[in-house]
Design a protein around this motif. Structure first.
Motif, PDB file in Angstrom:
ATOM      1  N   CYS A  30      44.205  30.705  70.774  1.00 37.65           N
ATOM      2  CA  CYS A  30      43.005  29.872  70.806  1.00 37.65           C
ATOM      3  C   CYS A  30      41.775  30.756  70.616  1.00 37.65           C
ATOM      4  CB  CYS A  30      42.877  29.111  72.120  1.00 37.65           C
ATOM      5  SG  CYS A  30      44.134  27.843  72.393  1.00 37.65           S
ATOM      6  N   LYS A  31      40.828  30.245  69.825  1.00 37.66           N
ATOM      7  CA  LYS A  31      39.554  30.936  69.634  1.00 37.66           C
ATOM      8  C   LYS A  31      38.469  29.892  69.423  1.00 37.66           C
ATOM      9  CE  LYS A  31      36.494  34.132  68.843  1.00 37.66           C
ATOM     10  NZ  LYS A  31      35.980  34.988  69.946  1.00 37.66           N
ATOM     11  N   ALA A  32      37.440  29.921  70.259  1.00 41.53           N
ATOM     12  CA  ALA A  32      36.343  28.955  70.162  1.00 41.53           C
ATOM     13  C   ALA A  32      35.037  29.697  69.921  1.00 41.53           C
ATOM     14  CB  ALA A  32      36.260  28.116  71.432  1.00 41.53           C
ATOM     15  N   PHE A  33      34.127  29.029  69.212  1.00 39.42           N
ATOM     16  CA  PHE A  33      32.804  29.576  68.953  1.00 39.42           C
ATOM     17  C   PHE A  33      31.747  28.602  69.456  1.00 39.42           C
ATOM     18  CE2 PHE A  33      35.490  31.454  65.663  1.00 39.42           C
ATOM     19  CZ  PHE A  33      35.155  32.803  65.773  1.00 39.42           C
ATOM     20  N   LYS A  34      30.637  29.151  69.869  1.00 42.69           N
ATOM     21  CA  LYS A  34      29.530  28.314  70.310  1.00 42.69           C
ATOM     22  C   LYS A  34      28.821  27.738  69.099  1.00 42.69           C
ATOM     23  CE  LYS A  34      25.067  28.520  72.682  1.00 42.69           C
ATOM     24  NZ  LYS A  34      24.087  29.404  73.349  1.00 42.69           N
ATOM     25  N   GLU A  35      28.512  26.438  69.146  1.00 47.11           N
ATOM     26  CA  GLU A  35      27.736  25.807  68.093  1.00 47.11           C
ATOM     27  C   GLU A  35      26.269  26.210  68.233  1.00 47.11           C
ATOM     28  OE1 GLU A  35      28.642  21.560  68.306  1.00 47.11           O
ATOM     29  OE2 GLU A  35      29.491  21.774  66.303  1.00 47.11           O
TER      30      GLU A  35
END
Length: 377
Positions: free
Chosen positions: A8-13
């Motif tokens: 899993c890898k998430a980025f801030k909008e």
């Protein structure tokens, strides 16, 4: 060889609040066998390049585990994260990222002269560089500056630089996308030949379905950060698991219907243009709304004008036709829908001509309607 587990890898909008994050990679799991050519395929923004960068160590995943040849490169639970320059992985970027002020030889030698490899003996550097250049057939251009190379030669130079470190795993991020169509096609064969002859385990990222189908042993089709279907190229193309894969990989006809019954010959789907028998279903059962998927090349144009009935035979009228060199493509208007079909170039049909189309059950699959699937979440 390569194991990716629950990555899993998430980025801030940028425009969102500090609590809003977008998952570029969302619980991705797959295994690449030694010597395999494995492709991550999908549209822009699906997470394929982020997955590759996580494997390379250029992005730090939020959770999950990455193992290469039984060596853990990243594990969130075990708090392991090996630096990118210590993973012994070769990577070719979309832009090639070659040094314009260096000649071909020095570009390839660069990884052996920096970091932990800077003490590599000069004779060994020369031997390994010459071997890598000969593999990609650039040995005769060792003294030429990189800016004087053609696009195809620059691509092979970037590949040689990745190979010279003798990596455990080769990562390719859309390396052919900047080339013209004819050169791209020829380099597909060259890259596949090289991979097979050298036995290099490869993970390849592309949005080009032709590249994925023609070069790969296994393909993972990605959408919205998840793997939508994983399998060999034949299954991906001939047995799509859902409408997204059927639509993204190749050209597909979709006919709305409802699964009415199961018979010894398959499933009967009622459509506005008549009943159709399909040999396979995925994710739907009796009573469910569905779409019947059939590829244009599998739609048979019946040459006998009297053939206006029968199982899986639909009648319509040719609306438009396109000559595409090796074939003719037609849009056929049915009473309630439209189908695309393909015939040999010599078999020409006139616009406005009534035709009968046979949809072989063996090539028809019933899948969930996209609207129904979205409503079930």
């Amino acid at each position: 060889m390569l194991q990716v587990d629950a990555l899993c890898k998430a980025f801030k909008e940028e425009t969102a609040s500090k609590h809003d994050r977008v998952h570029a990679v969302d619980d991705v799991t797959f295994t690449v066998e030694e010597g395999q050519f494995f492709t991550l395929l999908g549209p822009s923004g699906c997470g394929k390049t982020t997955t590759l960068r996580c494997i390379a160590g250029l992005e730090r995943p939020d959770t999950g585990e990455i193992v290469v040849d039984d060596h853990v490169l990243f594990s969130h639970d075990r708090r392991i994260s090996i630096a990118a320059n210590e993973r012994n992985l070769g990577m070719v970027f979309q832009s090639y990222a070659i040094w314009p002020h260096m000649n071909v030889f020095d570009n390839v030698a660069f990884p052996l002269r920096v970091g932990k490899r800077r003490r590599t003996p000069k004779a060994e550097v020369t031997e390994r560089v010459e071997r890598a250049l000969n593999v990609v057939e650039l040995g005769h251009l060792a003294g030429r500056y990189a800016t004087k190379l053609s696009g195809g030669q620059q691509q092979r130079l970037a590949l040689a630089r990745a190979l010279v470190i003798e990596p455990k795993l080769l990562l390719l991020d859309e390396p052919l996308s900047n080339l013209d169509a004819k050169l791209r096609e020829s380099l597909r064969f060259e890259l596949k030949r090289l991979q097979r002859e050298q036995g290099i385990t490869t993970v390849y990222v592309t949005h080009d379905q032709s590249e994925a189908l023609s070069m790969s042993n296994a393909v993972a089709v990605m959408k919205d950060g998840r793997i939508s279907q994983l399998g060999d190229p034949f299954d991906i193309y001939l047995k799509p698991a859902n409408p997204f894969v059927a639509d993204f990989v190749g050209t597909t006809n979709f006919i709305d219907g409802v699964v009415r019954e199961q018979t010894p010959d398959g499933w009967v789907v009622h459509t506005a243009d008549g009943p159709l028998t399909v040999a396979a279903t995925s994710g739907v059962g009796v009573g469910d709304e569905c779409v019947v998927c059939v590829r244009p090349e599998h739609v048979e144009v019946l040459r006998d004008d009297s053939s206006t009935g029968g199982d899986n035979v639909l009648t319509g009228e040719v609306q438009t036709r396109l000559f595409v060199g090796e074939a003719m493509e037609y849009q056929v208007r049915l009473p309630n829908s439209q189908l695309q079909c393909r015939t040999p170039a010599a078999a020409r049909l006139s616009s406005g001509k009534p035709v009968s189309l046979h949809l072989p059950p063996a090539h028809c699959t019933a899948l969930p309607r996209p609207e129904a699937r979205a409503g079930s979440r």
